[in-house]
Design a protein around this motif. Structure first.
Motif, mmCIF file in Angstrom:
data_model
loop_
_atom_site.group_PDB
_atom_site.id
_atom_site.type_symbol
_atom_site.label_atom_id
_atom_site.label_comp_id
_atom_site.label_asym_id
_atom_site.label_seq_id
_atom_site.Cartn_x
_atom_site.Cartn_y
_atom_site.Cartn_z
ATOM 1 N N MET A 55 35.393 23.833 39.651
ATOM 2 C CA MET A 55 36.014 23.915 40.893
ATOM 3 C C MET A 55 35.454 22.895 41.765
ATOM 4 O O MET A 55 33.968 22.900 41.985
ATOM 5 C CB MET A 55 36.170 25.179 41.734
ATOM 6 C CG MET A 55 36.701 25.184 43.195
ATOM 7 S SD MET A 55 38.396 24.655 43.328
ATOM 8 C CE MET A 55 38.868 26.218 42.704
ATOM 9 N N ALA A 56 35.971 21.739 42.519
ATOM 10 C CA ALA A 56 35.429 20.998 43.272
ATOM 11 C C ALA A 56 35.451 21.434 44.603
ATOM 12 O O ALA A 56 36.504 22.178 45.317
ATOM 13 C CB ALA A 56 36.311 19.671 43.262
ATOM 14 N N TYR A 57 34.280 21.355 45.739
ATOM 15 C CA TYR A 57 33.990 21.838 46.766
ATOM 16 C C TYR A 57 33.803 20.701 47.611
ATOM 17 O O TYR A 57 33.220 19.504 47.186
ATOM 18 C CB TYR A 57 32.963 22.793 46.798
ATOM 19 C CG TYR A 57 33.413 24.098 45.982
ATOM 20 C CD1 TYR A 57 33.896 25.034 46.839
ATOM 21 C CD2 TYR A 57 33.096 24.278 44.656
ATOM 22 C CE1 TYR A 57 34.393 26.163 46.093
ATOM 23 C CE2 TYR A 57 33.243 25.468 43.841
ATOM 24 C CZ TYR A 57 33.799 26.464 44.641
ATOM 25 O OH TYR A 57 34.380 27.698 43.930
ATOM 26 N N VAL A 58 33.815 20.660 48.933
ATOM 27 C CA VAL A 58 33.403 19.840 49.816
ATOM 28 C C VAL A 58 32.802 20.380 50.838
ATOM 29 O O VAL A 58 33.100 21.675 51.321
ATOM 30 C CB VAL A 58 34.707 18.701 50.327
ATOM 31 C CG1 VAL A 58 35.338 18.074 49.526
ATOM 32 C CG2 VAL A 58 35.838 19.695 51.222
ATOM 33 N N LEU A 59 31.737 19.791 51.652
ATOM 34 C CA LEU A 59 30.958 20.281 52.735
ATOM 35 C C LEU A 59 31.156 19.465 54.065
ATOM 36 O O LEU A 59 30.965 18.417 53.783
ATOM 37 C CB LEU A 59 29.591 20.537 52.015
ATOM 38 C CG LEU A 59 28.736 21.199 53.200
ATOM 39 C CD1 LEU A 59 27.602 22.064 52.527
ATOM 40 C CD2 LEU A 59 27.865 20.197 53.898
ATOM 41 N N GLY A 60 31.403 19.941 55.068
ATOM 42 C CA GLY A 60 31.260 19.262 56.376
ATOM 43 C C GLY A 60 29.964 19.941 57.135
ATOM 44 O O GLY A 60 29.958 20.934 57.291
ATOM 45 N N ALA A 61 29.223 18.976 57.666
ATOM 46 C CA ALA A 61 28.239 19.527 58.542
ATOM 47 C C ALA A 61 28.210 18.784 59.830
ATOM 48 O O ALA A 61 28.334 17.573 59.989
ATOM 49 C CB ALA A 61 26.974 19.477 57.803
ATOM 50 N N ASP A 62 27.884 19.545 60.974
ATOM 51 C CA ASP A 62 27.717 19.108 62.233
ATOM 52 C C ASP A 62 26.059 19.613 62.623
ATOM 53 O O ASP A 62 26.051 20.941 62.953
ATOM 54 C CB ASP A 62 28.661 19.696 63.215
ATOM 55 C CG ASP A 62 28.501 19.381 64.795
ATOM 56 O OD1 ASP A 62 28.325 18.182 64.774
ATOM 57 O OD2 ASP A 62 28.798 19.801 65.573
ATOM 58 N N GLY A 63 25.357 18.689 62.781
ATOM 59 C CA GLY A 63 23.986 19.063 63.070
ATOM 60 C C GLY A 63 23.830 19.487 64.529
ATOM 61 O O GLY A 63 24.882 19.477 65.446
ATOM 62 N N VAL A 120 31.746 24.970 53.676
ATOM 63 C CA VAL A 120 32.217 24.721 52.490
ATOM 64 C C VAL A 120 33.767 25.176 52.104
ATOM 65 O O VAL A 120 33.921 26.154 52.322
ATOM 66 C CB VAL A 120 31.244 25.270 51.245
ATOM 67 C CG1 VAL A 120 31.593 24.968 49.771
ATOM 68 C CG2 VAL A 120 29.607 24.915 51.482
ATOM 69 N N LEU A 121 34.570 23.898 51.619
ATOM 70 C CA LEU A 121 35.920 24.294 51.309
ATOM 71 C C LEU A 121 35.966 24.039 49.799
ATOM 72 O O LEU A 121 35.447 23.062 49.369
ATOM 73 C CB LEU A 121 36.911 23.628 52.078
ATOM 74 C CG LEU A 121 36.728 23.646 53.738
ATOM 75 C CD1 LEU A 121 37.497 22.445 54.366
ATOM 76 C CD2 LEU A 121 36.940 24.692 54.558
#
Length: 185
Positions: free
Chosen positions: A6-14, A27-28
């Motif tokens: 499964m491919a996952y993506v991560l978005g981050a706001d510091g 993580v989506l």
């Protein structure tokens, strides 16, 4: 637990630091936009938060990561140290020349509205599946200020979970993001 293949993506706001605003990473699943993990804190030092985000990206099948540059420098440094796959902002000339770009997403008054619009489309079309109560509470208080035309959290609110998800949704739309392994985007 990450699913094999499964491919996952991560978005981050510091964040600005301990006790300030929140730092958030989500993580989506890249294909379904289903939220599977989140890290949110305003008590973890930014560098430690970055280390945890890097571990999260690695755990989730070496997820592609998109990080807001505005307060995300610590996260970007830790992702680089860990060898994580991080989205780079590149011009067409840089792409043609095979040159690297600048890591992270530049959150500006010009770029952030489109980022938020992408998230809004994912919500309205029911592509995004997210069980986070905090996210939906933040989303219910995210407004368009009629006087300034600026989109932001209502007074006293936060937009960290919104920004992290918007970055993850944008990352999922990038070429190669739905592959478990691959080169730079």
């Amino acid at each position: 637990t990450p699913r094999p293949g499964m491919a996952y993506v991560l978005g981050a706001d510091g964040s600005k630091g301990v006790g300030a605003d929140y730092a958030d990473a989500v993580v989506l699943e890249a294909r379904t936009l289903t939220a599977v993990a989140e890290l949110r804190s305003n008590i973890i030092e930014p560098a430690v938060f970055g280390e945890l985000v890097a571990a999260l990206a690695q755990w989730y099948n070496n997820a592609w990561c998109m990080v807001g540059r505005k307060w995300g420098e610590s996260v970007l440094v830790q992702l680089d140290r860990a060898g994580c796959r991080v989205w780079e902002e590149r011009s067409e000339a840089q792409v043609r020349a095979g040159r690297r770009g600048i890591v992270g997403f530049d959150e500006t008054a010009q770029s952030k509205p489109g980022l938020i619009d992408d998230l809004a489309v994912a919500i309205m079309t029911r592509q995004l599946t997210d069980p986070s109560r905090v996210f939906w509470e933040e989303a219910s208080r995210y407004i368009l200020d009629a006087a300034t035309g600026k989109r932001a959290a209502a007074a006293g609110g936060h937009d960290d979970t919104i920004t992290a998800r918007a970055l993850a949704v944008r990352m999922a739309a990038q070429p190669g993001a739905t592959r478990v392994s691959g080169g730079a985007v």
